[in-house]
Enzyme design. Structure first.
Site, short mmCIF file in Angstrom:
data_model
loop_
_atom_site.label_atom_id
_atom_site.label_comp_id
_atom_site.label_asym_id
_atom_site.label_seq_id
_atom_site.Cartn_x
_atom_site.Cartn_y
_atom_site.Cartn_z
N LYS A 171 0.85 -1.19 0.00
CA LYS A 171 0.00 0.00 0.00
C LYS A 171 0.88 1.23 0.00
O LYS A 171 1.71 1.41 0.90
CB LYS A 171 -0.94 -0.01 1.20
CG LYS A 171 -1.90 1.16 1.24
CD LYS A 171 -3.07 0.93 2.18
CE LYS A 171 -2.66 0.92 3.63
NZ LYS A 171 -3.84 0.92 4.54
N ASP A 301 -13.22 0.77 10.35
CA ASP A 301 -13.58 1.02 8.95
C ASP A 301 -14.24 -0.22 8.37
O ASP A 301 -13.57 -1.19 8.04
CB ASP A 301 -12.33 1.38 8.14
CG ASP A 301 -12.67 1.78 6.71
OD1 ASP A 301 -13.84 1.63 6.31
OD2 ASP A 301 -11.77 2.24 5.99
N ASP A 320 -6.78 -3.27 6.72
CA ASP A 320 -6.97 -1.84 6.92
C ASP A 320 -7.23 -1.48 8.38
O ASP A 320 -8.37 -1.29 8.81
CB ASP A 320 -8.09 -1.31 6.04
CG ASP A 320 -7.96 0.20 5.81
OD1 ASP A 320 -7.23 0.84 6.59
OD2 ASP A 320 -8.57 0.73 4.87
#
Length: 457
Positions: A171, A301, A320
């Site tokens: 990422k 999230d 995440d």
């Protein structure tokens, strides 16, 4: 029942995604937002003129916003996907809320920006990697895909293979997004106020203040790596979940490399058999309850692409961890009392704990108190009965929607800060279960939490 075949190949970014340089400076980002505001104004004037001349559908001219035309929606989507960062993240956060609570024309904007960002040109992407990992980062890899497999609000994800053969996901943060959080929040606040698309009573300023804090966490990839390792440790003895390991030598403040998850995102799991979907829903709700009431530490999230079903092991893979946060024990104590009171249909218990938590001030009208308690009771329904709760057949969101006008009109105070992220995760988990039409014994879960919980207040 046999499951249909499912593909567990790494996802690929949509074909229509565009390679566009991220505007990294504050001036460049302000220019984009300024252009959007001017375009929205011109579009609204044009729409108002058409309505005045009777050139639009009469029903639309009476009910639709002159700002939220198709052309203006396209302008907003294009700008958010181009600038990315905090503005796009806010859009994605709103898009995963149930459309019973968000006006349809606003939902149309944010649904289109979810997982729909443009991606960096190779040269800009390589500049970030060279700055963060040094110019020889490719020497640690046997493969690296220049085209990302995903592009989101804060960064994009590339598939790579380590020298030892392990497949990983890298990422890479967009340049400038960390430094522009404050200005992006200000710009999106101005846009929301300018278009007047959010109803009064939502305490948008309070919500955006919390979002600013959470976004500062999310752009710190070192913090995210620590949170991922913490979850990996918390769940190490639970065979129902998988947290990928961090590759520290290929990670930094703006690059995060993790093991690849060999699974399918949960929003693509709707074609699995009902037994499997029930099990997935059971795993999701178990995790959600344990995060808040056992760990007091939650990945907040609930974007559907952050959860994967792994057919080989029947595990849920988690991703995440940037927005992970702790909850103070005093808050968790009282919040559990609210949930348990709702499960027992104890209205006074809901009021008492709501006052202590700050949902209510004690000066609300009886109409507001009744609406608040009714809403909590509806949300507590999955935990009332011993039989499996059918998320596919529930009408919770519709009944909550009917109560929203009263609460928006008569609410005296914004909700506690902790509940913004907590309710986002819980509502996202409920929506996933609804999407899967899962049938789950929720009361058994809450009873287990209550049997083992030690109240401190």
């Amino acid at each position: 029942t046999a499951e249909p075949a499912v593909s567990t190949q790494p996802p690929t970014i949509r074909r229509t995604a565009r390679e566009r340089r991220v505007p990294a400076s504050r001036a460049a980002r302000l220019w984009n937002f300024g252009g959007l505001a001017a375009g929205l104004g011109a579009g609204a004037v044009a729409e108002f003129s058409r309505r005045s001349l009777g050139l639009t559908d009469s029903s639309e001219s009476k009910t639709g916003s002159a700002f939220l035309t198709d052309a203006n929606i396209n302008r907003v989507v294009s700008t958010l996907c181009r600038v990315r960062g905090a503005a796009l993240k806010l859009g994605q956060m709103i898009s995963i809320q149930d459309n019973e609570f968000i006006p349809p024309n606003v939902q149309a904007i944010f649904e289109r920006v979810r997982d729909n960002a443009d991606f960096m040109p190779v040269r800009q992407m390589e500049a970030v990697l060279n700055s963060e990992l040094g110019p020889n980062w490719r020497d640690m890899l046997s493969e690296f895909d220049n085209r990302p497999m995903a592009a989101a609000s804060i960064g994009q994800v590339h598939r790579a293979v380590l020298k030892d053969g392990r497949e990983v996901a890298m990422k890479i943060q967009y340049p400038g997004v960390a430094q522009s959080i404050g200005s992006d929040i200000s710009n999106i606040t101005t846009l929301l106020n300018y278009t007047n698309i959010l109803p009064e009573g939502m305490f948008a300023d309070s919500a955006l203040r919390v979002a600013k804090k959470e976004l500062a966490w999310e752009v710190d990839y070192r913090r995210e790596a620590q949170c991922a390792e913490r979850f990996r440790d918390l769940l190490k003895d639970n065979p129902r979940f998988f947290v990928p390991g961090i590759v520290s030598e290929l990670s930094s403040a703006k690059v995060l490399t993790m093991e690849m998850i060999d699974g399918i995102p949960l929003d693509a799991a709707t074609n699995l058999n009902q037994e499997t979907k029930n099990e997935i829903g059971d795993q999701l709700l178990e995790l959600c309850l344990r995060e808040v009431f056992t760990f007091r530490f939650m990945q907040t999230d609930p974007n559907w692409s952050n959860f994967f079903y792994i057919p080989k092991t029947k595990q849920i893979g988690l991703l995440d961890f940037g927005a992970s946060r702790e909850f103070p024990v005093s808050f968790v104590d009282e919040y559990l009392r609210v949930i348990h009171a709702a499960a027992r249909q104890d209205r006074q218990g809901v009021i008492d704990s709501s006052l202590k938590l700050g949902f209510l001030t004690g000066y609300e009208t009886q109409l507001m108190v009744d609406a608040h308690v009714d809403a909590v009771m509806v949300l507590g329904e999955p935990f009332v009965m011993a039989r499996p709760f059918d998320f596919g057949g529930q009408s919770v969101t519709g009944r909550i929607r009917k109560l929203m006008p009263v609460m928006l009109r008569h609410r005296l105070t914004p909700p506690p800060e902790e509940t913004y992220s907590l309710h986002r995760k819980m509502s996202g988990s409920f929506l996933l279960c609804t999407k899967l039409s899962a049938r789950i014994r929720c009361k058994r879960m809450l009873d287990g939490i209550m049997a083992n919980y030690q109240f401190t207040t």
